[in-house]
Design a protein around this motif. Structure first.
Motif, PDB file in Angstrom:
ATOM      1  N   ARG A  30      75.840  -7.661  42.004  1.00 47.11           N
ATOM      2  CA  ARG A  30      74.424  -8.010  42.012  1.00 47.11           C
ATOM      3  C   ARG A  30      73.559  -6.767  41.889  1.00 47.11           C
ATOM      4  N   LYS A  31      72.378  -6.962  41.409  1.00 47.20           N
ATOM      5  CA  LYS A  31      71.461  -5.838  41.233  1.00 47.20           C
ATOM      6  C   LYS A  31      71.086  -5.248  42.596  1.00 47.20           C
ATOM      7  N   GLY A  32      71.139  -3.933  42.685  1.00 51.44           N
ATOM      8  CA  GLY A  32      70.689  -3.253  43.890  1.00 51.44           C
ATOM      9  C   GLY A  32      71.563  -3.446  45.100  1.00 51.44           C
ATOM     10  N   GLU A  33      72.873  -3.577  44.899  1.00 55.93           N
ATOM     11  CA  GLU A  33      73.785  -3.703  46.036  1.00 55.93           C
ATOM     12  C   GLU A  33      74.852  -2.618  45.980  1.00 55.93           C
ATOM     13  N   VAL A  34      75.457  -2.362  47.142  1.00 56.87           N
ATOM     14  CA  VAL A  34      76.683  -1.576  47.204  1.00 56.87           C
ATOM     15  C   VAL A  34      77.821  -2.570  47.408  1.00 56.87           C
ATOM     16  N   HIS A  35      78.698  -2.626  46.429  1.00 54.47           N
ATOM     17  CA  HIS A  35      79.811  -3.580  46.465  1.00 54.47           C
ATOM     18  C   HIS A  35      81.106  -2.796  46.594  1.00 54.47           C
ATOM     19  N   ALA A  36      81.857  -3.055  47.648  1.00 58.91           N
ATOM     20  CA  ALA A  36      83.139  -2.392  47.840  1.00 58.91           C
ATOM     21  C   ALA A  36      84.258  -3.250  47.280  1.00 58.91           C
ATOM     22  N   VAL A  37      85.144  -2.630  46.512  1.00 58.14           N
ATOM     23  CA  VAL A  37      86.393  -3.268  46.106  1.00 58.14           C
ATOM     24  C   VAL A  37      87.468  -2.616  46.962  1.00 58.14           C
ATOM     25  N   ALA A  38      87.971  -3.372  47.922  1.00 56.40           N
ATOM     26  CA  ALA A  38      88.829  -2.801  48.959  1.00 56.40           C
ATOM     27  C   ALA A  38      90.253  -3.313  48.831  1.00 56.40           C
ATOM     28  N   GLY A  39      91.179  -2.446  49.195  1.00 55.82           N
ATOM     29  CA  GLY A  39      92.588  -2.811  49.170  1.00 55.82           C
ATOM     30  C   GLY A  39      93.433  -1.569  49.347  1.00 55.82           C
ATOM     31  N   GLU A  40      94.696  -1.774  49.625  1.00 56.92           N
ATOM     32  CA  GLU A  40      95.599  -0.651  49.827  1.00 56.92           C
ATOM     33  C   GLU A  40      95.831   0.083  48.511  1.00 56.92           C
ATOM     34  N   ASN A  41      96.330   1.322  48.606  1.00 58.66           N
ATOM     35  CA  ASN A  41      96.709   2.053  47.405  1.00 58.66           C
ATOM     36  C   ASN A  41      97.766   1.260  46.644  1.00 58.66           C
ATOM     37  N   LEU A 186      73.398   5.421  49.034  1.00 59.88           N
ATOM     38  CA  LEU A 186      72.390   4.522  49.602  1.00 59.88           C
ATOM     39  C   LEU A 186      71.026   4.734  48.943  1.00 59.88           C
ATOM     40  N   LEU A 187      70.721   5.973  48.568  1.00 57.19           N
ATOM     41  CA  LEU A 187      69.468   6.260  47.869  1.00 57.19           C
ATOM     42  C   LEU A 187      69.457   5.602  46.490  1.00 57.19           C
ATOM     43  N   GLU A 188      70.582   5.668  45.788  1.00 56.96           N
ATOM     44  CA  GLU A 188      70.677   5.029  44.471  1.00 56.96           C
ATOM     45  C   GLU A 188      70.517   3.519  44.590  1.00 56.96           C
ATOM     46  N   LYS A 189      71.066   2.950  45.654  1.00 54.87           N
ATOM     47  CA  LYS A 189      70.877   1.513  45.900  1.00 54.87           C
ATOM     48  C   LYS A 189      69.393   1.197  46.068  1.00 54.87           C
ATOM     49  N   GLN A 190      68.681   2.026  46.838  1.00 55.79           N
ATOM     50  CA  GLN A 190      67.250   1.800  47.042  1.00 55.79           C
ATOM     51  C   GLN A 190      66.481   1.883  45.732  1.00 55.79           C
ATOM     52  N   ARG A 191      66.999   2.650  44.789  1.00 54.42           N
ATOM     53  CA  ARG A 191      66.352   2.782  43.480  1.00 54.42           C
ATOM     54  C   ARG A 191      66.684   1.615  42.551  1.00 54.42           C
ATOM     55  N   GLY A 192      67.482   0.670  43.056  1.00 54.93           N
ATOM     56  CA  GLY A 192      67.809  -0.508  42.267  1.00 54.93           C
ATOM     57  C   GLY A 192      69.111  -0.427  41.517  1.00 54.93           C
ATOM     58  N   THR A 194      73.174  -0.540  40.979  1.00 51.08           N
ATOM     59  CA  THR A 194      74.306  -1.253  41.552  1.00 51.08           C
ATOM     60  C   THR A 194      75.446  -0.264  41.717  1.00 51.08           C
ATOM     61  N   ILE A 195      75.933  -0.141  42.936  1.00 50.20           N
ATOM     62  CA  ILE A 195      76.978   0.826  43.257  1.00 50.20           C
ATOM     63  C   ILE A 195      78.264   0.081  43.576  1.00 50.20           C
ATOM     64  N   VAL A 196      79.345   0.491  42.935  1.00 48.77           N
ATOM     65  CA  VAL A 196      80.660  -0.086  43.209  1.00 48.77           C
ATOM     66  C   VAL A 196      81.546   1.020  43.774  1.00 48.77           C
ATOM     67  N   ASP A 210      77.346  -3.764  51.108  1.00 47.35           N
ATOM     68  CA  ASP A 210      76.634  -5.018  51.345  1.00 47.35           C
ATOM     69  C   ASP A 210      77.603  -6.188  51.240  1.00 47.35           C
ATOM     70  N   ARG A 211      78.473  -6.115  50.224  1.00 49.69           N
ATOM     71  CA  ARG A 211      79.497  -7.144  50.048  1.00 49.69           C
ATOM     72  C   ARG A 211      80.821  -6.476  49.714  1.00 49.69           C
ATOM     73  N   VAL A 212      81.895  -7.233  49.903  1.00 47.95           N
ATOM     74  CA  VAL A 212      83.235  -6.695  49.727  1.00 47.95           C
ATOM     75  C   VAL A 212      84.073  -7.672  48.919  1.00 47.95           C
ATOM     76  N   GLY A 213      84.847  -7.136  47.983  1.00 43.38           N
ATOM     77  CA  GLY A 213      85.879  -7.905  47.306  1.00 43.38           C
ATOM     78  C   GLY A 213      87.217  -7.325  47.693  1.00 43.38           C
ATOM     79  N   VAL A 214      88.116  -8.151  48.170  1.00 43.20           N
ATOM     80  CA  VAL A 214      89.412  -7.668  48.646  1.00 43.20           C
ATOM     81  C   VAL A 214      90.480  -7.985  47.612  1.00 43.20           C
ATOM     82  N   ILE A 215      91.262  -6.964  47.238  1.00 44.96           N
ATOM     83  CA  ILE A 215      92.365  -7.131  46.293  1.00 44.96           C
ATOM     84  C   ILE A 215      93.673  -6.797  46.998  1.00 44.96           C
TER      85      ILE A 215
END
Length: 255
Positions: A30-41, A186-192, A194-196, A210-215
């Motif tokens: 989504r626009k202006g969010e920090v989205h983590a793609v999380a999972g083990e190596n 976080l500053l880049e997120k405030q500027r709109g 999208t950070i992955v 902000d949100r997380v996708g788990v693999i």
């Protein structure tokens, strides 16, 4: 946070000889969010990041930007669409200056020569965002590994991408540089933007996402806010949620 989808990847699969790295992975940004793609190596995170940024082609599945299907043959095409990737591995020229590395493929010219004054001015504007003290005229070989990582990030930031993907952004950084990078994200997120962030470190997810996708083992097993993921498996915190998801979806190695 804007609820509008900027990018959607649907049922992404990637096969290599003898192995299937991704098995129908789906993720939306989504626009202006920090989205983590999380999972083990080894879960397939880096493979997905490379596909989204044009570094490799998926075997099957589709990618959409603002609802329109896209297909990238290389990273240049992804950059034109507004997607940039900061790799784990440094790809810098140690004998060149910081400024020359940041704009290595876009050096400003004047009368057929590199316009060094303009080059250093542009590099200073990018570097100031990190509050790192790195000077554009320094040689990269004079910098610490942590400082070189900031230069690697600055290369992508200078391209003015809408989506910036970080593959394990805090790996190998000292504590001060890690804080500088986290503050910058976080500053880049405030500027709109999208950070992955692709990461196996739960503390990074908790601090930034902000949100997380788990693999797990190349499969999408959960996506949502941290609260939604914790509640979805009846856990008390994110660490317990990941343990429960691993217990449910991890495929034991065949002997």
């Amino acid at each position: 946070m804007n609820e509008e989808k900027l990018l959607a990847a649907e049922k992404i699969e990637k096969e290599f000889p003898g192995t299937k790295a991704l098995k129908g992975v789906s993720v939306d940004l989504r626009k202006g969010e920090v989205h983590a793609v999380a999972g083990e190596n080894g879960a397939g995170k880096s493979t997905l990041m490379n596909i989204l940024s044009g570094g490799m082609r998926q075997t099957s599945g589709n990618i959409y930007i603002e609802g329109k299907p896209v297909s990238f043959s290389n990273t240049k095409e992804a950059q034109k669409a507004g997607i940039g990737l900061v790799h784990q591995e440094l790809a810098l020229f140690p004998e060149l200056t910081v400024a020359e590395n940041i704009f290595v493929e876009r050096l400003p010219q004047r009368k057929g020569f590199v316009h060094k004054e303009e080059l250093n001015r542009q590099a200073s504007e990018v570097l100031e965002q990190f509050h790192s003290g790195i000077k554009p005229t320094q040689l990269v070989e004079e910098l610490s590994v942590s400082e070189q990582q900031i230069v690697e990030i600055a290369k992508v930031v200078s391209e003015e991408c809408r989506i910036i993907i970080f593959d394990e952004p805090t790996n190998g950084l000292d504590i001060l540089t890690q804080k500088q990078v986290e503050d910058f994200l976080l500053l880049e997120k405030q500027r709109g933007k999208t950070i992955v962030i692709s990461t196996h470190i739960l503390e990074v997810v908790e601090a930034l996402a902000d949100r997380v996708g788990v693999i797990i083992d190349g499969q999408s097993v959960a996506q949502g806010t941290m609260e939604e993921i914790i509640r979805g498996v009846g856990a008390k915190d994110l660490r317990e949620a990941f343990i429960r998801l691993n217990e449910k979806y991890h495929e034991p190695e065949k002997i």
